[in-house]
Structures are given as structure tokens and as C-alpha cells.
Design a protein around this motif. Sequence first.
Motif, PDB file in Angstrom:
ATOM      1  N   TYR A  51       0.829  -1.201   0.000  1.00 59.09           N
ATOM      2  CA  TYR A  51       0.000   0.000   0.000  1.00 59.09           C
ATOM      3  C   TYR A  51       0.867   1.257   0.000  1.00 59.09           C
ATOM      4  O   TYR A  51       0.573   2.228  -0.700  1.00 59.09           O
ATOM      5  CB  TYR A  51      -0.937   0.005   1.203  1.00 59.09           C
ATOM      6  CG  TYR A  51      -1.769   1.252   1.284  1.00 59.09           C
ATOM      7  CD1 TYR A  51      -2.826   1.465   0.405  1.00 59.09           C
ATOM      8  CD2 TYR A  51      -1.483   2.245   2.220  1.00 59.09           C
ATOM      9  CE1 TYR A  51      -3.590   2.614   0.460  1.00 59.09           C
ATOM     10  CE2 TYR A  51      -2.236   3.392   2.284  1.00 59.09           C
ATOM     11  CZ  TYR A  51      -3.285   3.574   1.402  1.00 59.09           C
ATOM     12  OH  TYR A  51      -4.022   4.719   1.453  1.00 59.09           O
ATOM     13  N   LEU A  52       1.948   1.258   0.775  1.00 54.18           N
ATOM     14  CA  LEU A  52       2.826   2.421   0.813  1.00 54.18           C
ATOM     15  C   LEU A  52       3.472   2.678  -0.544  1.00 54.18           C
ATOM     16  O   LEU A  52       3.611   3.831  -0.962  1.00 54.18           O
ATOM     17  CB  LEU A  52       3.904   2.244   1.879  1.00 54.18           C
ATOM     18  CG  LEU A  52       3.464   2.413   3.320  1.00 54.18           C
ATOM     19  CD1 LEU A  52       4.641   2.183   4.256  1.00 54.18           C
ATOM     20  CD2 LEU A  52       2.862   3.772   3.564  1.00 54.18           C
ATOM     21  N   ARG A  53       3.881   1.626  -1.247  1.00 54.92           N
ATOM     22  CA  ARG A  53       4.464   1.806  -2.580  1.00 54.92           C
ATOM     23  C   ARG A  53       3.446   2.401  -3.536  1.00 54.92           C
ATOM     24  O   ARG A  53       3.753   3.311  -4.309  1.00 54.92           O
ATOM     25  CB  ARG A  53       4.996   0.481  -3.118  1.00 54.92           C
ATOM     26  CG  ARG A  53       6.349   0.106  -2.572  1.00 54.92           C
ATOM     27  CD  ARG A  53       6.975  -1.024  -3.354  1.00 54.92           C
ATOM     28  NE  ARG A  53       6.238  -2.273  -3.234  1.00 54.92           N
ATOM     29  CZ  ARG A  53       6.407  -3.154  -2.275  1.00 54.92           C
ATOM     30  NH1 ARG A  53       7.297  -2.931  -1.325  1.00 54.92           N
ATOM     31  NH2 ARG A  53       5.714  -4.272  -2.253  1.00 54.92           N
ATOM     32  N   ARG A  54       2.213   1.896  -3.508  1.00 55.93           N
ATOM     33  CA  ARG A  54       1.162   2.439  -4.376  1.00 55.93           C
ATOM     34  C   ARG A  54       0.855   3.886  -4.025  1.00 55.93           C
ATOM     35  O   ARG A  54       0.653   4.715  -4.904  1.00 55.93           O
ATOM     36  CB  ARG A  54      -0.110   1.602  -4.255  1.00 55.93           C
ATOM     37  CG  ARG A  54      -0.002   0.253  -4.884  1.00 55.93           C
ATOM     38  CD  ARG A  54      -1.300  -0.486  -4.748  1.00 55.93           C
ATOM     39  NE  ARG A  54      -1.186  -1.831  -5.272  1.00 55.93           N
ATOM     40  CZ  ARG A  54      -2.126  -2.734  -5.165  1.00 55.93           C
ATOM     41  NH1 ARG A  54      -3.257  -2.448  -4.545  1.00 55.93           N
ATOM     42  NH2 ARG A  54      -1.958  -3.935  -5.669  1.00 55.93           N
ATOM     43  N   ARG A  58       1.343   7.191  -6.461  1.00 56.69           N
ATOM     44  CA  ARG A  58       0.232   8.105  -6.707  1.00 56.69           C
ATOM     45  C   ARG A  58       0.618   9.531  -6.333  1.00 56.69           C
ATOM     46  O   ARG A  58       0.314  10.484  -7.047  1.00 56.69           O
ATOM     47  CB  ARG A  58      -0.993   7.653  -5.915  1.00 56.69           C
ATOM     48  CG  ARG A  58      -2.252   8.400  -6.294  1.00 56.69           C
ATOM     49  CD  ARG A  58      -3.474   7.807  -5.667  1.00 56.69           C
ATOM     50  NE  ARG A  58      -3.281   7.602  -4.231  1.00 56.69           N
ATOM     51  CZ  ARG A  58      -3.982   6.752  -3.510  1.00 56.69           C
ATOM     52  NH1 ARG A  58      -4.916   6.016  -4.059  1.00 56.69           N
ATOM     53  NH2 ARG A  58      -3.763   6.626  -2.224  1.00 56.69           N
ATOM     54  N   LEU A  59       1.322   9.698  -5.214  1.00 55.37           N
ATOM     55  CA  LEU A  59       1.755  11.029  -4.811  1.00 55.37           C
ATOM     56  C   LEU A  59       2.791  11.598  -5.769  1.00 55.37           C
ATOM     57  O   LEU A  59       2.789  12.786  -6.066  1.00 55.37           O
ATOM     58  CB  LEU A  59       2.290  10.997  -3.390  1.00 55.37           C
ATOM     59  CG  LEU A  59       1.266  10.735  -2.275  1.00 55.37           C
ATOM     60  CD1 LEU A  59       1.951  10.629  -0.932  1.00 55.37           C
ATOM     61  CD2 LEU A  59       0.205  11.801  -2.261  1.00 55.37           C
ATOM     62  N   ASP A  60       3.681  10.738  -6.261  1.00 53.71           N
ATOM     63  CA  ASP A  60       4.663  11.187  -7.253  1.00 53.71           C
ATOM     64  C   ASP A  60       3.976  11.664  -8.525  1.00 53.71           C
ATOM     65  O   ASP A  60       4.372  12.666  -9.107  1.00 53.71           O
ATOM     66  CB  ASP A  60       5.655  10.069  -7.581  1.00 53.71           C
ATOM     67  CG  ASP A  60       6.662   9.830  -6.468  1.00 53.71           C
ATOM     68  OD1 ASP A  60       6.817  10.730  -5.612  1.00 53.71           O
ATOM     69  OD2 ASP A  60       7.280   8.754  -6.467  1.00 53.71           O
ATOM     70  N   ALA A  61       2.955  10.950  -8.957  1.00 52.63           N
ATOM     71  CA  ALA A  61       2.223  11.349 -10.162  1.00 52.63           C
ATOM     72  C   ALA A  61       1.529  12.677  -9.948  1.00 52.63           C
ATOM     73  O   ALA A  61       1.489  13.521 -10.857  1.00 52.63           O
ATOM     74  CB  ALA A  61       1.214  10.270 -10.540  1.00 52.63           C
ATOM     75  N   GLN A  62       0.980  12.910  -8.764  1.00 53.27           N
ATOM     76  CA  GLN A  62       0.335  14.181  -8.474  1.00 53.27           C
ATOM     77  C   GLN A  62       1.355  15.310  -8.445  1.00 53.27           C
ATOM     78  O   GLN A  62       1.074  16.416  -8.902  1.00 53.27           O
ATOM     79  CB  GLN A  62      -0.412  14.115  -7.148  1.00 53.27           C
ATOM     80  CG  GLN A  62      -1.687  13.302  -7.195  1.00 53.27           C
ATOM     81  CD  GLN A  62      -2.363  13.238  -5.827  1.00 53.27           C
ATOM     82  OE1 GLN A  62      -1.831  13.717  -4.828  1.00 53.27           O
ATOM     83  NE2 GLN A  62      -3.522  12.604  -5.779  1.00 53.27           N
TER      84      GLN A  62
END
Length: 67
Positions: A51-54, A58-62
Motif C-alpha cells: 500500500y505504501l508503494r502504491r 500516486r503522490l509522485d504522479a500528483q
Amino acid sequence: MGRLATLGIVVTLGPGILVFVIFALAGLSTGSAGLLGLLAMIVGMGWYPTYLRRLGKRLDAQMDQQP
């Protein structure tokens, strides 16, 4: 660090306690319900790093979308 620790507690303890309560209310003995709750906690501990990797992706994409 506080948010990650809180998230870890919720992901680990939450399902275990929920499973324990459900099976205890269903009439299963305390020991059996406790073992199933412990199994749910172990599954939660195994799922938490995924979950932390996902979440990180997601935060990197944002962050990449922001100007």
C-alpha cells in the motif's frame, strides 16, 4: 512520520480487531476468534508495504502534474 505510523496501526490493527469482533459475536470461542484476528493482522502487515508503494507512486504522479 506520525501519519505513516497512524496509517500502519489502522491497516494492521483495524482488520484484526474487526475480524475478532465479528467472529466473537458470531459465537466462535475467544481463542479461535483471536487466532483469526491475528491472522488478519498478519495479512495487514504483509499488505502495508504494498500500500505504501502504491501511495508513493500516486503522490509522485500528483507532484509531476503540478506546475
